[in-house]
Design an enzyme around this catalytic site. Structure first.
Site, PDB file in Angstrom:
ATOM      1  N   HIS A  12       0.954  -1.238  -0.025  1.00 33.95           N
ATOM      2  CA  HIS A  12       0.045   0.072   0.149  1.00 33.95           C
ATOM      3  C   HIS A  12       0.868   1.202   0.013  1.00 33.95           C
ATOM      4  O   HIS A  12       1.681   1.512   1.039  1.00 33.95           O
ATOM      5  CB  HIS A  12      -0.865   0.011   1.228  1.00 33.95           C
ATOM      6  CG  HIS A  12      -1.840   1.070   1.254  1.00 33.95           C
ATOM      7  ND1 HIS A  12      -1.802   1.973   2.380  1.00 33.95           N
ATOM      8  CD2 HIS A  12      -2.748   1.532   0.568  1.00 33.95           C
ATOM      9  CE1 HIS A  12      -2.907   2.839   2.454  1.00 33.95           C
ATOM     10  NE2 HIS A  12      -3.340   2.661   1.379  1.00 33.95           N
ATOM     11  N   GLU A  39       0.302  -0.695  -4.699  1.00 35.68           N
ATOM     12  CA  GLU A  39      -0.867   0.021  -4.754  1.00 35.68           C
ATOM     13  C   GLU A  39      -0.168   1.844  -4.705  1.00 35.68           C
ATOM     14  O   GLU A  39       0.775   1.977  -3.788  1.00 35.68           O
ATOM     15  CB  GLU A  39      -1.766   0.063  -3.984  1.00 35.68           C
ATOM     16  CG  GLU A  39      -2.881   0.853  -3.953  1.00 35.68           C
ATOM     17  CD  GLU A  39      -3.068   2.059  -3.122  1.00 35.68           C
ATOM     18  OE1 GLU A  39      -4.101   2.869  -3.106  1.00 35.68           O
ATOM     19  OE2 GLU A  39      -2.332   2.649  -2.595  1.00 35.68           O
ATOM     20  N   ASP A  41      -0.714   6.163  -5.450  1.00 31.16           N
ATOM     21  CA  ASP A  41      -1.799   7.252  -5.815  1.00 31.16           C
ATOM     22  C   ASP A  41      -1.267   8.394  -6.874  1.00 31.16           C
ATOM     23  O   ASP A  41      -0.150   8.651  -6.833  1.00 31.16           O
ATOM     24  CB  ASP A  41      -2.193   7.980  -4.653  1.00 31.16           C
ATOM     25  CG  ASP A  41      -2.814   7.077  -3.519  1.00 31.16           C
ATOM     26  OD1 ASP A  41      -3.734   6.502  -3.448  1.00 31.16           O
ATOM     27  OD2 ASP A  41      -1.808   6.766  -2.733  1.00 31.16           O
ATOM     28  N   HIS A  54      -0.288  10.943  -2.275  1.00 33.47           N
ATOM     29  CA  HIS A  54      -1.525  10.368  -1.669  1.00 33.47           C
ATOM     30  C   HIS A  54      -2.527  11.839  -1.536  1.00 33.47           C
ATOM     31  O   HIS A  54      -3.473  11.907  -1.931  1.00 33.47           O
ATOM     32  CB  HIS A  54      -1.309   9.668  -0.433  1.00 33.47           C
ATOM     33  CG  HIS A  54      -2.781   9.375   0.160  1.00 33.47           C
ATOM     34  ND1 HIS A  54      -3.523  10.229   1.087  1.00 33.47           N
ATOM     35  CD2 HIS A  54      -3.601   8.251  -0.066  1.00 33.47           C
ATOM     36  CE1 HIS A  54      -4.520   9.784   1.379  1.00 33.47           C
ATOM     37  NE2 HIS A  54      -4.745   8.638   0.659  1.00 33.47           N
ATOM     38  N   GLU A 114      -4.379   4.211  -8.229  1.00 38.55           N
ATOM     39  CA  GLU A 114      -5.814   4.619  -7.689  1.00 38.55           C
ATOM     40  C   GLU A 114      -5.728   6.255  -8.349  1.00 38.55           C
ATOM     41  O   GLU A 114      -4.677   7.033  -7.887  1.00 38.55           O
ATOM     42  CB  GLU A 114      -5.521   4.676  -6.192  1.00 38.55           C
ATOM     43  CG  GLU A 114      -6.956   5.385  -5.607  1.00 38.55           C
ATOM     44  CD  GLU A 114      -6.910   5.768  -4.299  1.00 38.55           C
ATOM     45  OE1 GLU A 114      -6.285   5.273  -3.616  1.00 38.55           O
ATOM     46  OE2 GLU A 114      -7.810   6.540  -3.951  1.00 38.55           O
TER      47      GLU A 114
HETATM   48  O1  G3P Z   1      -6.534   1.813  -2.721  1.00 42.04           O
HETATM   49  C1  G3P Z   1      -6.557   1.527  -1.241  1.00 42.04           C
HETATM   50  C2  G3P Z   1      -6.440   2.675  -0.475  1.00 42.04           C
HETATM   51  O2  G3P Z   1      -5.240   3.033  -0.713  1.00 42.04           O
HETATM   52  C3  G3P Z   1      -7.461   3.742  -0.337  1.00 42.04           C
HETATM   53  O3  G3P Z   1      -7.334   4.703   0.458  1.00 42.04           O
HETATM   54  O4  G3P Z   1      -6.672   6.868   1.472  1.00 42.04           O
HETATM   55  O5  G3P Z   1      -5.065   4.993   1.219  1.00 42.04           O
HETATM   56  O6  G3P Z   1      -5.668   6.125  -0.701  1.00 42.04           O
HETATM   57  P1  G3P Z   1      -6.113   5.808   0.801  1.00 42.04           P
HETATM   58 CA    CA Z   2      -4.431   4.872  -2.444  1.00 40.55          CA
END
Ligand code: G3P
Ligand code: CA
Length: 251
Positions: A12, A39, A41, A54, A114
């Site tokens: 993550h 994962e 952003d 993020h 994401e």
């Molecule tokens: O994609 C899962 C998770 O990353 C979503 O929440 O706030 O960590 O981007 P966040």
């Molecule tokens: Ca995310």
């Protein structure tokens, strides 16, 4: 007893449990941890470059102040994304998605991109992200997700067969499998809290893959394994991967 020998582990924001999130250091360390995917952003700079970060605002994660969208990529070159880790790891730049694509082309990791488009809606973020995926030939190893479901699905305008996930907060959507199938998502990405075995089974009945976030304790990991979850997204890919390897050997 059910087993789940194919459950994948995604890091993550990279290996964010031990390194500064969404930096190349966290991505390289995720690869070293032996995980299956990353994962991350994406957002756009003032001059329309796709960058990996993020928050929409820079204050909490970096030494800059204000919004990502108000700086050019050139301005952001001196921005330190080391955050709370900067004492330990020093200067860590905000990566461009292009730089990431080039790096991930050299390994076999899957990437869950994401699209950050529900706090501020960036014009052309989907288009520019998809152009890079196309340019680097990464399509088969990408899952696009977003809390903004229209935004995620609109990526199919640029690449009709790209895999997409409906990203939702803890609590999720009841009957999510039907929802995802109806609107053309291949995956469901719920927060772990409130998720049930039955909901996962319903997704699978509808042909929908279930990738759950953010799994940072062993009880959640064990439950999701037993429930047949397809992937876990975790800040600690090393711990999840080791547990999974040991579990698979025993089952
Ligand atoms: O994609 C899962 C998770 O990353 C979503 O929440 O706030 O960590 O981007 P966040
Ligand atoms: Ca995310």
């Amino acid at each position: 007893k059910r087993t789940n020998k194919t459950m994948k582990v995604f890091a993550h924001r990279g290996f964010s449990g031990r390194y500064p999130q969404n930096t190349m250091l966290a991505f390289r360390k995720a690869l070293e941890s032996g995980c299956d995917g990353i994962e991350l952003d994406v957002q756009l700079t003032k001059d329309g470059e796709v960058v990996i970060i993020h928050d929409e605002y820079l204050d909490d994660l970096t030494d800059f102040t204000g919004n990502v969208r108000d700086y050019t990529l050139g301005d952001l070159k001196s921005c330190n994304a080391g955050g709370k880790w900067q004492e330990v790891y020093g200067f860590q730049p905000i990566p461009t998605f292009e730089e990431y694509c080039e790096w991930v082309s050299g390994n076999s990791l899957i990437t869950n991109v994401e699209i950050k488009s529900s706090v501020y809606y960036y014009e052309e973020l989907e288009k520019k992200t998809m152009e890079l995926i196309e340019r680097f030939g990464l399509k088969e190893r990408i899952i696009i997700s977003s809390f903004n479901h229209l935004s995620a699905l609109s990526c199919k305008d640029f690449m009709p067969d790209i895999k997409t996930g409906a990203l939702v907060e803890n609590g999720g959507i009841a009957n999510a499998g039907y929802y995802c199938k109806k609107f053309g998502f291949e995956c469901y990405h719920p927060g772990v809290e409130g998720l049930t075995k039955e909901e996962i089974e319903l997704c699978h009945k509808n042909g929908i893959e279930v990738n759950v976030w953010t799994i940072n304790n062993m009880d959640d990991l064990e439950n999701l394994y037993e429930w047949g979850c397809d992937s876990v997204i975790t800040n600690y890919p090393d711990v999840c991967k080791s547990w999974l390897e040991a579990k698979k050997a025993k089952d």
